[in-house]
Motif scaffolding. Structure first.
Motif, PDB file in Angstrom:
ATOM      1  N   ARG A 129       0.860  -1.188   0.000  1.00  0.00           N
ATOM      2  CA  ARG A 129       0.000   0.000   0.000  1.00  0.00           C
ATOM      3  C   ARG A 129       0.890   1.229   0.000  1.00  0.00           C
ATOM      4  NH1 ARG A 129      -3.311  -3.020   3.979  1.00  0.00           N
ATOM      5  NH2 ARG A 129      -4.995  -3.900   2.744  1.00  0.00           N
ATOM      6  N   ASN A 130       0.373   2.287  -0.639  1.00  0.00           N
ATOM      7  CA  ASN A 130       1.159   3.523  -0.595  1.00  0.00           C
ATOM      8  C   ASN A 130       0.754   4.329   0.641  1.00  0.00           C
ATOM      9  OD1 ASN A 130      -1.185   4.918  -1.281  1.00  0.00           O
ATOM     10  ND2 ASN A 130      -0.418   5.621  -3.270  1.00  0.00           N
ATOM     11  N   ARG A 131       1.418   5.461   0.848  1.00  0.00           N
ATOM     12  CA  ARG A 131       1.180   6.284   2.044  1.00  0.00           C
ATOM     13  C   ARG A 131      -0.270   6.746   2.151  1.00  0.00           C
ATOM     14  NH1 ARG A 131       5.868   9.360   4.407  1.00  0.00           N
ATOM     15  NH2 ARG A 131       7.712   8.332   3.597  1.00  0.00           N
TER      16      ARG A 131
ATOM     17  N   VAL B  33      14.225   0.504  -1.922  1.00  0.00           N
ATOM     18  CA  VAL B  33      15.175   1.465  -1.346  1.00  0.00           C
ATOM     19  C   VAL B  33      14.489   2.089  -0.144  1.00  0.00           C
ATOM     20  CG1 VAL B  33      16.491   3.569  -1.762  1.00  0.00           C
ATOM     21  CG2 VAL B  33      16.189   1.899  -3.611  1.00  0.00           C
ATOM     22  N   GLN B  34      15.104   1.878   1.023  1.00  0.00           N
ATOM     23  CA  GLN B  34      14.540   2.404   2.273  1.00  0.00           C
ATOM     24  C   GLN B  34      15.302   3.657   2.683  1.00  0.00           C
ATOM     25  OE1 GLN B  34      15.099  -1.467   4.354  1.00  0.00           O
ATOM     26  NE2 GLN B  34      13.007  -1.089   5.026  1.00  0.00           N
ATOM     27  N   PRO B  35      14.671   4.638   3.202  1.00  0.00           N
ATOM     28  CA  PRO B  35      13.231   4.870   3.346  1.00  0.00           C
ATOM     29  C   PRO B  35      12.639   5.640   2.169  1.00  0.00           C
ATOM     30  CG  PRO B  35      14.385   6.545   4.585  1.00  0.00           C
ATOM     31  CD  PRO B  35      15.445   5.670   3.933  1.00  0.00           C
ATOM     32  N   GLN B  36      13.423   5.832   1.097  1.00  0.00           N
ATOM     33  CA  GLN B  36      12.955   6.652  -0.010  1.00  0.00           C
ATOM     34  C   GLN B  36      11.672   6.114  -0.642  1.00  0.00           C
ATOM     35  OE1 GLN B  36      15.891   7.258  -3.041  1.00  0.00           O
ATOM     36  NE2 GLN B  36      14.645   8.700  -4.183  1.00  0.00           N
ATOM     37  N   TYR B  37      11.626   4.820  -0.963  1.00  0.00           N
ATOM     38  CA  TYR B  37      10.434   4.246  -1.591  1.00  0.00           C
ATOM     39  C   TYR B  37       9.730   3.254  -0.672  1.00  0.00           C
ATOM     40  CZ  TYR B  37      12.527   6.297  -5.724  1.00  0.00           C
ATOM     41  OH  TYR B  37      13.092   7.173  -6.611  1.00  0.00           O
ATOM     42  N   VAL B  38      10.486   2.443   0.035  1.00  0.00           N
ATOM     43  CA  VAL B  38       9.896   1.498   0.992  1.00  0.00           C
ATOM     44  C   VAL B  38       9.947   2.164   2.359  1.00  0.00           C
ATOM     45  CG1 VAL B  38      10.074  -0.767   2.064  1.00  0.00           C
ATOM     46  CG2 VAL B  38      10.548  -0.500  -0.379  1.00  0.00           C
TER      47      VAL B  38
ATOM     48  N   THR C 195       4.450  -0.598   3.324  1.00  0.00           N
ATOM     49  CA  THR C 195       4.029   0.750   2.956  1.00  0.00           C
ATOM     50  C   THR C 195       5.107   1.372   2.106  1.00  0.00           C
ATOM     51  OG1 THR C 195       2.821   0.981   5.034  1.00  0.00           O
ATOM     52  CG2 THR C 195       3.297   3.005   3.833  1.00  0.00           C
ATOM     53  N   VAL C 196       4.682   1.934   0.963  1.00  0.00           N
ATOM     54  CA  VAL C 196       5.632   2.525   0.024  1.00  0.00           C
ATOM     55  C   VAL C 196       5.252   3.955  -0.315  1.00  0.00           C
ATOM     56  CG1 VAL C 196       6.238   0.296  -1.011  1.00  0.00           C
ATOM     57  CG2 VAL C 196       4.370   1.637  -1.995  1.00  0.00           C
ATOM     58  N   ASP C 197       6.226   4.721  -0.738  1.00  0.00           N
ATOM     59  CA  ASP C 197       5.997   6.065  -1.253  1.00  0.00           C
ATOM     60  C   ASP C 197       6.043   5.916  -2.767  1.00  0.00           C
ATOM     61  OD1 ASP C 197       5.750   8.712  -1.752  1.00  0.00           O
ATOM     62  OD2 ASP C 197       7.600   9.327  -0.740  1.00  0.00           O
ATOM     63  N   TRP C 198       4.861   5.617  -3.363  1.00  0.00           N
ATOM     64  CA  TRP C 198       4.818   5.279  -4.769  1.00  0.00           C
ATOM     65  C   TRP C 198       3.466   5.686  -5.344  1.00  0.00           C
ATOM     66  CZ3 TRP C 198       8.971   4.075  -7.345  1.00  0.00           C
ATOM     67  CH2 TRP C 198       8.866   3.537  -8.634  1.00  0.00           C
ATOM     68  N   ASP C 199       3.478   6.300  -6.501  1.00  0.00           N
ATOM     69  CA  ASP C 199       2.251   6.725  -7.182  1.00  0.00           C
ATOM     70  C   ASP C 199       1.558   5.490  -7.764  1.00  0.00           C
ATOM     71  OD1 ASP C 199       0.332   7.671  -8.999  1.00  0.00           O
ATOM     72  OD2 ASP C 199       1.562   9.374  -9.580  1.00  0.00           O
ATOM     73  N   PRO C 200       0.283   5.261  -7.450  1.00  0.00           N
ATOM     74  CA  PRO C 200      -0.412   4.080  -7.953  1.00  0.00           C
ATOM     75  C   PRO C 200      -0.557   4.055  -9.475  1.00  0.00           C
ATOM     76  CG  PRO C 200      -1.951   5.494  -6.771  1.00  0.00           C
ATOM     77  CD  PRO C 200      -0.574   6.074  -6.591  1.00  0.00           C
ATOM     78  N   ASP C 201      -0.418   5.193 -10.129  1.00  0.00           N
ATOM     79  CA  ASP C 201      -0.527   5.252 -11.576  1.00  0.00           C
ATOM     80  C   ASP C 201       0.806   4.995 -12.289  1.00  0.00           C
ATOM     81  OD1 ASP C 201      -3.261   5.817 -11.534  1.00  0.00           O
ATOM     82  OD2 ASP C 201      -2.843   7.954 -11.219  1.00  0.00           O
ATOM     83  N   PHE C 202       1.867   4.861 -11.515  1.00  0.00           N
ATOM     84  CA  PHE C 202       3.194   4.651 -12.115  1.00  0.00           C
ATOM     85  C   PHE C 202       3.490   3.188 -12.228  1.00  0.00           C
ATOM     86  CE2 PHE C 202       7.891   4.644 -12.064  1.00  0.00           C
ATOM     87  CZ  PHE C 202       8.073   5.399 -13.197  1.00  0.00           C
TER      88      PHE C 202
END
Length: 171
Positions: A112-114, A148-153, A164-171
């Motif tokens: 899941r993203n943020r 890559v923690q904590p940038q994306y994971v 939990t990830v920092d990731w756009d669901p459309d990407f």
């Protein structure tokens, strides 16, 4: 099969080495010689046949590992093992250090993203050289997210079964 009985693929036989029955191994442990610490092995051939093996000895041969399997005495017997997978019980592996993970433990977790958008379930991970990549499937899409923690994971919560990830669901 319980979590502690689950088998983990650690390597495979890539061919014969010499004429005395030794085999060449590919190991996915770090360091690669650590594969010899996790015994007994469950050998699985291409047809799905399995057998337990104890007492494997080995060494680093430069380009590959070289191993002696008990009961394998000549090149023909060693060559017959080509492609055989080496599995061990998950319980045989030491616990990972804080902030480190065995890939197999991440497989099956929800991603899941943020913002709470469901990105699917981890199907597998792979190495690119620059960083590892987490692959999440949601039934329709496959997303490849740099591990890559904590940038994306951002967080891994085994109790909740969620990454939990920092990731756009459309990407």
């Amino acid at each position: 099969m319980t979590e502690s009985e689950r088998r983990i693929l650690l390597g495979r036989v890539t061919g014969a080495f010499g004429v005395r029955g030794e085999v060449k191994l590919e190991s996915w442990t770090e360091p690669r010689t650590a594969i010899f610490r996790y015994q007994p092995w469950c050998l699985r051939d291409a047809r799905g046949g399995e057998r337990e093996l104890r007492g494997v000895r080995g060494r680093d041969g430069g380009k590959h590992l070289v191993a002696h399997f008990p009961g394998v005495a000549d090149r023909d017997a060693a060559e017959a093992l080509r492609g055989t997978e080496i599995h061990v019980p998950r319980s045989a592996l030491p616990p990972p250090k804080p902030g480190e993970y065995y890939w197999v433990d991440l497989e099956g977790l929800r991603v899941r993203n943020r913002e709470g958008a469901d990105l699917g379930t981890v199907s597998h991970l792979f190495a690119t050289g620059a960083n590892d990549v987490l692959v999440a499937h949601d039934g329709e899409r496959e997303r490849m997210i740099p591990f890559v923690q904590p940038q994306y994971v951002v967080a891994v919560d085994f109790d909740a079964g969620v990454i939990t990830v920092d990731w756009d669901p459309d990407f």
